[in-house]
Motif scaffolding. Structure first.
Motif, PDB file in Angstrom:
ATOM      1  N   ARG A  87      52.923  44.629   4.586  1.00 14.41           N
ATOM      2  CA  ARG A  87      53.650  43.984   3.892  1.00 14.41           C
ATOM      3  C   ARG A  87      53.338  45.196   2.553  1.00 14.41           C
ATOM      4  O   ARG A  87      52.146  45.683   2.609  1.00 14.41           O
ATOM      5  N   GLN A  88      53.948  45.213   1.698  1.00 16.67           N
ATOM      6  CA  GLN A  88      53.937  45.746   0.299  1.00 16.67           C
ATOM      7  C   GLN A  88      52.904  45.058  -0.494  1.00 16.67           C
ATOM      8  O   GLN A  88      53.067  43.845  -1.206  1.00 16.67           O
ATOM      9  N   LEU A  89      51.467  45.206  -0.527  1.00 19.76           N
ATOM     10  CA  LEU A  89      50.904  45.276  -1.834  1.00 19.76           C
ATOM     11  C   LEU A  89      50.207  46.058  -2.951  1.00 19.76           C
ATOM     12  O   LEU A  89      50.235  47.796  -2.123  1.00 19.76           O
ATOM     13  N   PRO A  90      49.890  46.234  -3.536  1.00 16.69           N
ATOM     14  CA  PRO A  90      49.224  46.916  -4.924  1.00 16.69           C
ATOM     15  C   PRO A  90      48.040  46.948  -3.941  1.00 16.69           C
ATOM     16  O   PRO A  90      47.513  46.354  -3.461  1.00 16.69           O
ATOM     17  N   PRO A  91      47.351  48.845  -4.498  1.00 16.59           N
ATOM     18  CA  PRO A  91      45.936  48.592  -4.307  1.00 16.59           C
ATOM     19  C   PRO A  91      44.721  47.532  -4.383  1.00 16.59           C
ATOM     20  O   PRO A  91      45.343  46.939  -5.233  1.00 16.59           O
ATOM     21  N   LEU A  92      43.910  47.135  -3.875  1.00 20.23           N
ATOM     22  CA  LEU A  92      43.149  46.435  -3.833  1.00 20.23           C
ATOM     23  C   LEU A  92      41.836  46.737  -3.995  1.00 20.23           C
ATOM     24  O   LEU A  92      41.446  47.553  -3.672  1.00 20.23           O
ATOM     25  N   GLN A  93      41.230  46.158  -5.554  1.00 21.95           N
ATOM     26  CA  GLN A  93      40.460  46.653  -5.870  1.00 21.95           C
ATOM     27  C   GLN A  93      39.482  45.801  -6.419  1.00 21.95           C
ATOM     28  O   GLN A  93      40.025  45.496  -7.697  1.00 21.95           O
ATOM     29  N   PRO A  94      38.803  44.325  -6.010  1.00 19.70           N
ATOM     30  CA  PRO A  94      38.305  44.598  -4.597  1.00 19.70           C
ATOM     31  C   PRO A  94      38.923  43.958  -3.449  1.00 19.70           C
ATOM     32  O   PRO A  94      39.678  43.236  -3.873  1.00 19.70           O
ATOM     33  N   LEU A  95      38.809  44.318  -2.282  1.00 19.77           N
ATOM     34  CA  LEU A  95      38.987  43.043  -1.210  1.00 19.77           C
ATOM     35  C   LEU A  95      38.152  42.370  -0.819  1.00 19.77           C
ATOM     36  O   LEU A  95      37.042  42.527  -0.267  1.00 19.77           O
ATOM     37  N   ARG A  96      38.768  40.783  -1.312  1.00 18.88           N
ATOM     38  CA  ARG A  96      37.291  39.558  -1.235  1.00 18.88           C
ATOM     39  C   ARG A  96      37.271  39.413  -0.296  1.00 18.88           C
ATOM     40  O   ARG A  96      38.840  38.941   0.857  1.00 18.88           O
ATOM     41  N   LEU A  97      36.340  39.234   1.330  1.00 17.53           N
ATOM     42  CA  LEU A  97      36.278  38.112   2.278  1.00 17.53           C
ATOM     43  C   LEU A  97      35.238  37.019   2.364  1.00 17.53           C
ATOM     44  O   LEU A  97      34.394  37.762   2.239  1.00 17.53           O
ATOM     45  N   ALA A 130      31.209  36.358  -1.166  1.00 20.45           N
ATOM     46  CA  ALA A 130      32.427  36.801  -0.524  1.00 20.45           C
ATOM     47  C   ALA A 130      31.930  38.584  -0.521  1.00 20.45           C
ATOM     48  O   ALA A 130      31.300  39.151  -1.337  1.00 20.45           O
ATOM     49  N   VAL A 131      32.153  38.453   0.990  1.00 18.56           N
ATOM     50  CA  VAL A 131      32.228  40.182   0.726  1.00 18.56           C
ATOM     51  C   VAL A 131      33.207  41.442   0.149  1.00 18.56           C
ATOM     52  O   VAL A 131      33.931  40.590   0.376  1.00 18.56           O
ATOM     53  N   GLU A 132      32.850  41.941  -0.297  1.00 21.20           N
ATOM     54  CA  GLU A 132      33.649  42.528  -0.792  1.00 21.20           C
ATOM     55  C   GLU A 132      33.989  44.377  -0.987  1.00 21.20           C
ATOM     56  O   GLU A 132      32.595  44.682  -0.360  1.00 21.20           O
ATOM     57  N   LEU A 133      34.767  44.994  -0.245  1.00 22.18           N
ATOM     58  CA  LEU A 133      35.164  46.008   0.296  1.00 22.18           C
ATOM     59  C   LEU A 133      35.879  46.782  -1.136  1.00 22.18           C
ATOM     60  O   LEU A 133      37.073  46.144  -1.307  1.00 22.18           O
ATOM     61  N   TRP A 134      35.515  48.115  -1.738  1.00 21.38           N
ATOM     62  CA  TRP A 134      35.905  49.094  -2.730  1.00 21.38           C
ATOM     63  C   TRP A 134      36.127  50.650  -2.609  1.00 21.38           C
ATOM     64  O   TRP A 134      35.329  50.513  -2.030  1.00 21.38           O
ATOM     65  N   SER A 135      37.188  50.818  -3.372  1.00 21.98           N
ATOM     66  CA  SER A 135      36.938  52.554  -2.451  1.00 21.98           C
ATOM     67  C   SER A 135      36.127  52.517  -4.403  1.00 21.98           C
ATOM     68  O   SER A 135      35.890  52.191  -5.639  1.00 21.98           O
TER      69      SER A 135
END
Length: 142
Positions: A87-97, A130-135
């Motif tokens: 899938r073409q998505l922009p950078p995720l900042q953050p990714l929420r789960l 939500a859990v967040e993952l980010w650079s």
């Protein structure tokens, strides 16, 4: 040509995990796979991410079958028992789960080793944010 560097002006960019914006773990990883099993269909999903200064870039994704709410994208290719797609998505900042006790947990796989998010953050709890993952910039004491 390689993608964006994980080094930004002498700083090392890695993966941060947290809840409600609070860092619980910093991981020195350039890439990772996020995996989970669909709660009803019991089918595994996997998504590969690259850690960049701009955020988390989704690369390849895999699903092992179809089911309710789990349609395989039209351009997916069946290889080694899984449907592969991108899938073409922009950078995720953050990714929420979102996590729920009755749904099982996500797995975070780095360099071929997988562990549940619960190993990092404790088990899923009802009402938990939500859990967040980010650079993020890694601290020197990682």
């Amino acid at each position: 040509m390689a993608g964006p560097s994980r080094r930004s002006f002498g700083r090392v960019i890695g993966l941060c995990l947290g809840l409600a914006g609070v860092i619980w773990a910093q991981i020195d990883a350039a890439e990772f796979t996020l995996a989970w099993t669909h709660t009803i269909e019991k089918i595994r999903w996997e998504e590969d991410y690259r850690v960049t200064p701009a955020g988390l870039l989704l690369g390849d994704a895999r699903i092992r079958g179809n089911g309710a709410g789990m349609e395989v994208p039209a351009d997916a290719e069946l290889r080694d028992g899984s449907w592969h797609y991108r899938r073409q998505l922009p950078p995720l900042q953050p990714l929420r789960l979102g996590r729920a006790p009755e749904a099982g947990d996500y797995q975070l796989c780095i360099a071929g080793h997988c562990s549940s998010l619960g190993d990092w953050l404790g088990p899923p709890q009802a009402g938990q944010p939500a859990v967040e993952l980010w650079s993020c910039e890694l601290s020197s004491g990682r």
